[in-house]
Design an enzyme around this catalytic site. Structure first.
Site, PDB file in Angstrom:
ATOM      1  N   ALA A  98     103.375  30.533  58.214  1.00  0.00           N
ATOM      2  CA  ALA A  98     103.399  29.807  59.224  1.00  0.00           C
ATOM      3  C   ALA A  98     102.403  29.743  60.255  1.00  0.00           C
ATOM      4  CB  ALA A  98     104.826  29.245  59.982  1.00  0.00           C
ATOM      5  N   LYS A  99     102.036  28.799  60.995  1.00  0.00           N
ATOM      6  CA  LYS A  99     101.320  29.034  62.208  1.00  0.00           C
ATOM      7  C   LYS A  99     102.003  28.711  63.571  1.00  0.00           C
ATOM      8  CE  LYS A  99      97.581  26.566  64.723  1.00  0.00           C
ATOM      9  NZ  LYS A  99      98.243  26.488  66.059  1.00  0.00           N
ATOM     10  N   GLY A 100     102.326  29.986  64.231  1.00  0.00           N
ATOM     11  CA  GLY A 100     102.947  30.117  65.342  1.00  0.00           C
ATOM     12  C   GLY A 100     101.974  29.276  66.547  1.00  0.00           C
ATOM     13  N   SER A 101     102.690  29.667  67.601  1.00  0.00           N
ATOM     14  CA  SER A 101     102.319  29.120  68.954  1.00  0.00           C
ATOM     15  C   SER A 101     100.695  29.467  69.189  1.00  0.00           C
ATOM     16  CB  SER A 101     103.109  29.215  70.124  1.00  0.00           C
ATOM     17  OG  SER A 101     104.340  28.556  70.028  1.00  0.00           O
ATOM     18  N   PHE A 102     100.581  30.982  68.901  1.00  0.00           N
ATOM     19  CA  PHE A 102      99.343  31.526  69.294  1.00  0.00           C
ATOM     20  C   PHE A 102      98.699  32.012  68.025  1.00  0.00           C
ATOM     21  CE2 PHE A 102     101.942  31.981  73.237  1.00  0.00           C
ATOM     22  CZ  PHE A 102     101.233  31.034  73.883  1.00  0.00           C
ATOM     23  N   GLY A 103      99.281  32.440  66.942  1.00  0.00           N
ATOM     24  CA  GLY A 103      98.728  32.986  65.938  1.00  0.00           C
ATOM     25  C   GLY A 103      99.484  33.072  64.636  1.00  0.00           C
ATOM     26  N   LYS A 120     105.091  38.059  62.966  1.00  0.00           N
ATOM     27  CA  LYS A 120     104.643  37.239  63.781  1.00  0.00           C
ATOM     28  C   LYS A 120     103.208  37.972  64.445  1.00  0.00           C
ATOM     29  CE  LYS A 120     105.860  34.332  67.680  1.00  0.00           C
ATOM     30  NZ  LYS A 120     107.154  33.896  68.378  1.00  0.00           N
ATOM     31  N   ASP A 214     115.227  26.569  72.152  1.00  0.00           N
ATOM     32  CA  ASP A 214     114.289  25.832  71.129  1.00  0.00           C
ATOM     33  C   ASP A 214     115.315  25.719  69.780  1.00  0.00           C
ATOM     34  OD1 ASP A 214     112.257  24.437  70.169  1.00  0.00           O
ATOM     35  OD2 ASP A 214     110.930  26.075  69.736  1.00  0.00           O
TER      36      ASP A 214
END
Length: 427
Positions: A98-103, A120, A214
């Site tokens: 996946a693409k997280g918030s920053f990386g 992560k 979240d």
């Protein structure tokens, strides 16, 4: 993720007291600290937590040795993210999840244990630039402390020269949102199991003094039998009973009205998010479409009516009405009341009994021809073209992996369906 600037300043002051300013750390890096690769978690590994560096010893009563002081860009992330040195690497990168918030979030294999995990990656520069240093630390502190059958377990966390790493269990089935888009809606018998498992996880967190902030389908991973694991504590924080939070954060379509308005809000906000999630699972659509701006979304939530489709059973409709009450103090917000609701009549909340039978619709969809495409949801590896991961220079890593993530074989896909909205208020 929402961060508190005052807490970050406190962390910077701590670094200065060690004569290791952040600015100096980034400009001058001792050669012995520049080491690329993923660090082994074993007896051969050397860790340098803050306590070991700041406390005097018999041989050096004045504190850390002058020839072995860590630069600020390492010290500022201690002790939550240990910095480690080793000659051998045990982790092999298998793919991109996946693409997280920053990386990125990577699929890795522990060669020594023959176990697969999810890692992560948080670039340090992005963490500091967005002011989420304290929030990143809080994420791993919380995950270290909580253990529950329906929460994704933390396995390890550490730092390298450029990145922070959070390693958790790997769920090969994927996330609930992907299967919802394929299924359309779930039968109430399956919704009941999902509700019991997620409600149990939230009740546990709240009793432990933690608010998740979240809760959404994208943050619910599935086991090989289709049962839930709540993940992503990037926006979570400690919130004892009676305390209130004010940061506008989360995913806008799941935000409670008190969160959209900037608070004050409490653990009841998580139960609202659960109500939105269960509504979508049972009906095939969200009660309200997402808006880009949280102020517009607040207006729609405040003025809109949450009508229950006639297709829902009276018990489920009543549960959703109680969860989606716009007044937090009147909302169903307690695990004990949740468990005793008529919708769960005759059902055991024992975790082993809940997981005894597989969720058949999930298993049936694992071979769906569109699963791979749906799980990607338009994500392109071009987004990671210039992302340098200083953990890829590893003898255990396949030779087709370059220092950028562009050449990683894509085995899994997963990304956010909505943008996380964050505010500048105090948490």
């Amino acid at each position: 993720m929402g961060g508190d600037g005052s807490k970050n300043k406190a962390s910077s002051s701590l670094v200065k007291r060690r004569s290791l300013s952040c600015h100096q750390g980034f400009l001058s890096v001792p050669a012995q600290l520049v080491h690329h690769g993923l660090f082994r978690r074993s007896g051969q590994c050397r860790e340098y937590p803050v306590s070991e560096q700041s406390q005097p010893s018999d041989s050096n009563p004045e504190g850390p040795h002058a020839n072995w002081t860590l630069p600020g860009f390492i010290s500022i992330f201690l002790p939550e993210f240990p910095h480690r040195f080793t000659r051998q690497v045990d982790l092999q990168i298998l793919g991109f999840i996946a693409k997280g918030s920053f990386g990125p979030i990577l699929k890795v294999k522990d060669v020594s244990k023959e176990e697969t995990y999810a890692v992560k990656v948080l670039p340090k520069a992005a963490v500091l630039r967005h002011g989420v240093l304290q929030q990143s630390k809080e994420e791993v502190i919380i995950q270290r402390q909580v253990r529950h059958p329906f929460l994704l377990s933390l396995r390890d966390c550490w730092q390298s020269q450029s990145n922070l790493f959070i390693m958790c269990d790997y769920c090969s089935t994927g996330d609930l949102y992907t299967y919802w888009t394929l299924k359309g809606l779930f039968e109430e018998t399956d919704v009941r199991v999902f509700a019991a498992e997620l409600g149990s996880a939230l009740g546990f967190l709240h009793n432990f003094g933690i608010i998740h902030r979240d809760v959404k389908m994208e943050n619910i991973l599935l086991t090989d039998k289709g049962h839930l694991r709540l993940t992503d504590f990037g926006l979570s924080r400690r919130l004892e009973r009676g305390e209130r939070a004010f940061t506008i954060c989360g995913t806008i379509q799941y935000m409670a009205p008190e969160v959209l308005s900037g608070g004050p809000y409490s653990h009841a906000a998580d139960w609202w998010s659960l109500g939105i999630l269960l509504y979508a699972l049972a009906t095939g659509e969200f009660p309200l479409a997402a808006e880009v701006d949280h102020a517009v979304m607040l207006s729609r939530v405040s003025e809109g009516l949450y009508e229950m489709p006639v297709s829902l059973s009276p018990a489920l409709a009543f549960l959703l009405i109680e969860l989606l009450c716009k007044i937090p103090t009147r909302r169903l917000r307690c695990l004990e009341h949740f468990q005793s609701h008529k919708f769960f009549h005759g059902m055991s909340f024992d975790s082993q009994l809940l997981q005894r039978n597989p969720i058949e619709p999930i298993l049936a969809l694992k071979t769906h021809p569109d699963l791979r495409e749906r799980s990607m949801r338009g994500l392109s590896l071009d987004l990671l073209q210039n992302f340098e991961c200083d953990l890829l220079n590893s003898p255990s890593t396949p030779t087709d992996l370059s220092p950028t993530l562009m050449k990683i074989q894509v085995n899994e896909y997963k990304t956010e369906s909505q943008t996380k909205a964050t505010g500048t208020n105090s948490a």
